[in-house]
Motif scaffolding. Structure first.
Motif, PDB file in Angstrom:
ATOM      1  N   ASP A 178       0.829  -1.208   0.000  1.00 46.02           N
ATOM      2  CA  ASP A 178       0.000   0.000   0.000  1.00 46.02           C
ATOM      3  C   ASP A 178       0.863   1.257   0.000  1.00 46.02           C
ATOM      4  OD1 ASP A 178      -2.647  -1.243   0.208  1.00 46.02           O
ATOM      5  OD2 ASP A 178      -1.963  -1.895   2.188  1.00 46.02           O
ATOM      6  N   ASP A 179       1.962   1.210   0.762  1.00 47.94           N
ATOM      7  CA  ASP A 179       2.880   2.351   0.859  1.00 47.94           C
ATOM      8  C   ASP A 179       4.306   1.867   0.636  1.00 47.94           C
ATOM      9  OD1 ASP A 179       0.840   4.285   1.703  1.00 47.94           O
ATOM     10  OD2 ASP A 179       0.832   3.175   3.594  1.00 47.94           O
ATOM     11  N   ILE A 180       5.133   2.734   0.082  1.00 45.24           N
ATOM     12  CA  ILE A 180       6.545   2.403  -0.159  1.00 45.24           C
ATOM     13  C   ILE A 180       7.407   3.504   0.439  1.00 45.24           C
ATOM     14  CG2 ILE A 180       8.325   2.002  -1.902  1.00 45.24           C
ATOM     15  CD1 ILE A 180       6.128   0.995  -3.780  1.00 45.24           C
ATOM     16  N   LEU A 181       8.398   3.109   1.244  1.00 48.39           N
ATOM     17  CA  LEU A 181       9.309   4.066   1.865  1.00 48.39           C
ATOM     18  C   LEU A 181      10.714   3.820   1.333  1.00 48.39           C
ATOM     19  CD1 LEU A 181       9.717   6.312   3.998  1.00 48.39           C
ATOM     20  CD2 LEU A 181      10.093   4.497   5.697  1.00 48.39           C
ATOM     21  N   ASN A 182      11.251   4.815   0.637  1.00 48.88           N
ATOM     22  CA  ASN A 182      12.596   4.713   0.083  1.00 48.88           C
ATOM     23  C   ASN A 182      13.631   4.839   1.203  1.00 48.88           C
ATOM     24  OD1 ASN A 182      15.005   4.945  -1.317  1.00 48.88           O
ATOM     25  ND2 ASN A 182      14.583   7.006  -2.087  1.00 48.88           N
ATOM     26  N   ASN A 183      14.403   3.776   1.416  1.00 47.49           N
ATOM     27  CA  ASN A 183      15.408   3.781   2.477  1.00 47.49           C
ATOM     28  C   ASN A 183      16.828   3.853   1.925  1.00 47.49           C
ATOM     29  OD1 ASN A 183      16.219   3.786   5.163  1.00 47.49           O
ATOM     30  ND2 ASN A 183      16.333   1.562   5.290  1.00 47.49           N
ATOM     31  N   ASP A 184      16.956   4.295   0.686  1.00 47.85           N
ATOM     32  CA  ASP A 184      18.272   4.428   0.057  1.00 47.85           C
ATOM     33  C   ASP A 184      18.691   5.904   0.071  1.00 47.85           C
ATOM     34  OD1 ASP A 184      20.582   3.552  -1.236  1.00 47.85           O
ATOM     35  OD2 ASP A 184      19.737   3.964  -3.219  1.00 47.85           O
ATOM     36  N   ARG A 185      18.697   6.494   1.260  1.00 43.51           N
ATOM     37  CA  ARG A 185      19.016   7.919   1.422  1.00 43.51           C
ATOM     38  C   ARG A 185      19.300   8.188   2.888  1.00 43.51           C
ATOM     39  NH1 ARG A 185      12.882  10.483   1.117  1.00 43.51           N
ATOM     40  NH2 ARG A 185      11.846   8.618   1.938  1.00 43.51           N
ATOM     41  N   ASN A 186      19.574   9.444   3.196  1.00 47.60           N
ATOM     42  CA  ASN A 186      19.874   9.830   4.573  1.00 47.60           C
ATOM     43  C   ASN A 186      18.723   9.445   5.504  1.00 47.60           C
ATOM     44  OD1 ASN A 186      19.905  11.806   6.950  1.00 47.60           O
ATOM     45  ND2 ASN A 186      21.925  12.128   6.024  1.00 47.60           N
ATOM     46  N   LEU A 187      19.073   8.878   6.666  1.00 50.61           N
ATOM     47  CA  LEU A 187      18.041   8.401   7.585  1.00 50.61           C
ATOM     48  C   LEU A 187      17.147   9.516   8.113  1.00 50.61           C
ATOM     49  CD1 LEU A 187      19.655   5.578   9.769  1.00 50.61           C
ATOM     50  CD2 LEU A 187      17.740   5.379   8.186  1.00 50.61           C
ATOM     51  N   SER A 188      17.658  10.734   8.164  1.00 51.89           N
ATOM     52  CA  SER A 188      16.824  11.847   8.633  1.00 51.89           C
ATOM     53  C   SER A 188      15.669  12.095   7.660  1.00 51.89           C
ATOM     54  CB  SER A 188      17.660  13.122   8.793  1.00 51.89           C
ATOM     55  OG  SER A 188      18.188  13.539   7.548  1.00 51.89           O
ATOM     56  N   LEU A 189      15.921  11.925   6.368  1.00 56.16           N
ATOM     57  CA  LEU A 189      14.867  12.071   5.367  1.00 56.16           C
ATOM     58  C   LEU A 189      13.860  10.923   5.469  1.00 56.16           C
ATOM     59  CD1 LEU A 189      17.015  13.109   2.257  1.00 56.16           C
ATOM     60  CD2 LEU A 189      15.647  14.605   3.722  1.00 56.16           C
ATOM     61  N   VAL A 190      14.377   9.723   5.718  1.00 59.02           N
ATOM     62  CA  VAL A 190      13.499   8.568   5.913  1.00 59.02           C
ATOM     63  C   VAL A 190      12.597   8.803   7.120  1.00 59.02           C
ATOM     64  CG1 VAL A 190      13.426   6.093   6.433  1.00 59.02           C
ATOM     65  CG2 VAL A 190      15.167   6.990   4.869  1.00 59.02           C
ATOM     66  N   HIS A 191      13.190   9.299   8.197  1.00 59.49           N
ATOM     67  CA  HIS A 191      12.432   9.540   9.435  1.00 59.49           C
ATOM     68  C   HIS A 191      11.335  10.570   9.213  1.00 59.49           C
ATOM     69  CE1 HIS A 191      11.620  11.183  13.485  1.00 59.49           C
ATOM     70  NE2 HIS A 191      11.827   9.935  13.863  1.00 59.49           N
ATOM     71  N   THR A 192      11.653  11.638   8.481  1.00 57.07           N
ATOM     72  CA  THR A 192      10.667  12.692   8.213  1.00 57.07           C
ATOM     73  C   THR A 192       9.460  12.135   7.468  1.00 57.07           C
ATOM     74  OG1 THR A 192      12.378  14.404   8.155  1.00 57.07           O
ATOM     75  CG2 THR A 192      10.286  14.904   7.066  1.00 57.07           C
ATOM     76  N   GLU A 193       9.714  11.316   6.446  1.00 55.35           N
ATOM     77  CA  GLU A 193       8.605  10.733   5.681  1.00 55.35           C
ATOM     78  C   GLU A 193       7.847   9.713   6.517  1.00 55.35           C
ATOM     79  OE1 GLU A 193       7.759   8.318   1.502  1.00 55.35           O
ATOM     80  OE2 GLU A 193       9.640   9.435   1.742  1.00 55.35           O
ATOM     81  N   LEU A 194       8.575   8.980   7.351  1.00 54.48           N
ATOM     82  CA  LEU A 194       7.927   7.976   8.190  1.00 54.48           C
ATOM     83  C   LEU A 194       6.969   8.627   9.187  1.00 54.48           C
ATOM     84  CD1 LEU A 194       7.731   4.955   8.948  1.00 54.48           C
ATOM     85  CD2 LEU A 194       9.548   5.368  10.628  1.00 54.48           C
ATOM     86  N   VAL A 195       7.349   9.772   9.722  1.00 54.45           N
ATOM     87  CA  VAL A 195       6.481  10.481  10.674  1.00 54.45           C
ATOM     88  C   VAL A 195       5.163  10.863  10.002  1.00 54.45           C
ATOM     89  CG1 VAL A 195       6.217  12.615  12.000  1.00 54.45           C
ATOM     90  CG2 VAL A 195       8.334  11.300  12.173  1.00 54.45           C
ATOM     91  N   VAL A 196       5.236  11.281   8.751  1.00 46.17           N
ATOM     92  CA  VAL A 196       4.018  11.620   8.000  1.00 46.17           C
ATOM     93  C   VAL A 196       3.147  10.370   7.840  1.00 46.17           C
ATOM     94  CG1 VAL A 196       3.098  12.414   5.792  1.00 46.17           C
ATOM     95  CG2 VAL A 196       5.117  13.522   6.790  1.00 46.17           C
ATOM     96  N   LEU A 197       3.770   9.258   7.458  1.00 43.91           N
ATOM     97  CA  LEU A 197       3.031   7.999   7.327  1.00 43.91           C
ATOM     98  C   LEU A 197       2.422   7.587   8.667  1.00 43.91           C
ATOM     99  CD1 LEU A 197       5.544   6.024   5.072  1.00 43.91           C
ATOM    100  CD2 LEU A 197       3.226   6.715   4.409  1.00 43.91           C
ATOM    101  N   HIS A 198       3.194   7.734   9.729  1.00 42.82           N
ATOM    102  CA  HIS A 198       2.734   7.384  11.083  1.00 42.82           C
ATOM    103  C   HIS A 198       1.468   8.160  11.445  1.00 42.82           C
ATOM    104  CE1 HIS A 198       2.726   6.768  15.402  1.00 42.82           C
ATOM    105  NE2 HIS A 198       2.923   8.043  15.607  1.00 42.82           N
ATOM    106  N   LYS A 199       1.432   9.432  11.130  1.00 47.31           N
ATOM    107  CA  LYS A 199       0.244  10.246  11.423  1.00 47.31           C
ATOM    108  C   LYS A 199      -0.962   9.733  10.635  1.00 47.31           C
ATOM    109  CE  LYS A 199       2.797  14.428  12.674  1.00 47.31           C
ATOM    110  NZ  LYS A 199       3.175  15.820  12.273  1.00 47.31           N
ATOM    111  N   ASN A 200      -0.718   9.314   9.400  1.00 47.52           N
ATOM    112  CA  ASN A 200      -1.796   8.728   8.600  1.00 47.52           C
ATOM    113  C   ASN A 200      -2.309   7.439   9.237  1.00 47.52           C
ATOM    114  OD1 ASN A 200      -1.585  10.759   6.674  1.00 47.52           O
ATOM    115  ND2 ASN A 200      -0.243   9.564   5.338  1.00 47.52           N
TER     116      ASN A 200
END
Length: 213
Positions: A178-200
């Motif tokens: 349903d959702d895809i999180l790109n983890n091939d980048r800086n972890l701070s960017l991953v965390h920022t996107e994950l927080v948005v997903l978490h709120k959803n």
């Protein structure tokens, strides 16, 4: 006699990804956001812990030499027993899969966080996504998987490639998730996107509770 558990009443996020994709890093982030994480790999080890019904059955079937000197399961020896013997492999799967699923469902039901995460590398392959309300794929290119895993596990590139080849192809996982999180980048960017997903996910879980009969 109580009925077997076949579903969970909690809102469940299935988190998956191929070897070396960084599932643990992402699940750790979710735990820091006060979300309960149920890890299928950990449960697979728990059901064959010393004195467990699972390990006792394995000992009865394969003999005492399936144990290490400290009484724990000799995983290398077990792998050798099932690697070229389909009968042994089918017997082991028939024993362990129900035990693992029961423990997974029990832990999912016992979670008290707003929603609960089921981490499973073979989420789609083993049909565990049927217990999930939504799925999140932690995704990296295959070249990144190979590089990370070879370095982390000190294994050959050829061995890592064979492991990846045995898993569901990346593009199939992308289509199923349903959702895809790109983890091939800086972890701070991953965390920022994950927080948005978490709120959803918090909203989805709240709606699920509100709409429950």
């Amino acid at each position: 006699m109580s009925k077997p558990i076949t579903k969970t009443n909690n809102w469940v996020l299935g988190l998956t990804g191929g070897i070396g994709c960084g599932k643990t890093a992402v699940s750790n982030m979710l735990e820091e956001l006060d979300v309960t994480v149920v890890d299928a790999d950990i449960i697979a080890r728990q059901v064959v812990a010393p004195n467990s019904d699972g390990l006792n059955a394995i000992i009865e079937y394969f003999g005492q030499n399936i144990l290490l000197p400290d009484g724990t399961l000799n995983r290398a020896e077990l792998r050798s027993k099932i690697f070229t013997n389909n009968e042994n492999k089918e017997w082991l799967n028939a024993l362990l899969h129900p035990l693992i699923r029961l423990k997974i469902l029990t832990d999912l039901n016992n979670a008290t966080s707003a929603y609960v995460v089921l981490v499973a590398p073979l989420l789609f392959e083993n049909n565990l996504d049927k217990y999930c309300n939504r799925t999140l794929l932690i995704d990296v290119p295959i070249a990144t998987q190979i590089e990370r895993t070879a370095k982390r596990d000190n294994t050959s590139i050829e061995q890592v490639k064979s492991i990846i080849a045995a898993q569901m192809p990346r593009n199939e996982k992308q289509q199923k998730a349903d959702d895809i999180l790109n983890n091939d980048r800086n972890l701070s960017l991953v965390h920022t996107e994950l927080v948005v997903l978490h709120k959803n996910y918090l909203q989805y879980a709240l709606q699920n509770t509100t709409n429950a009969p």
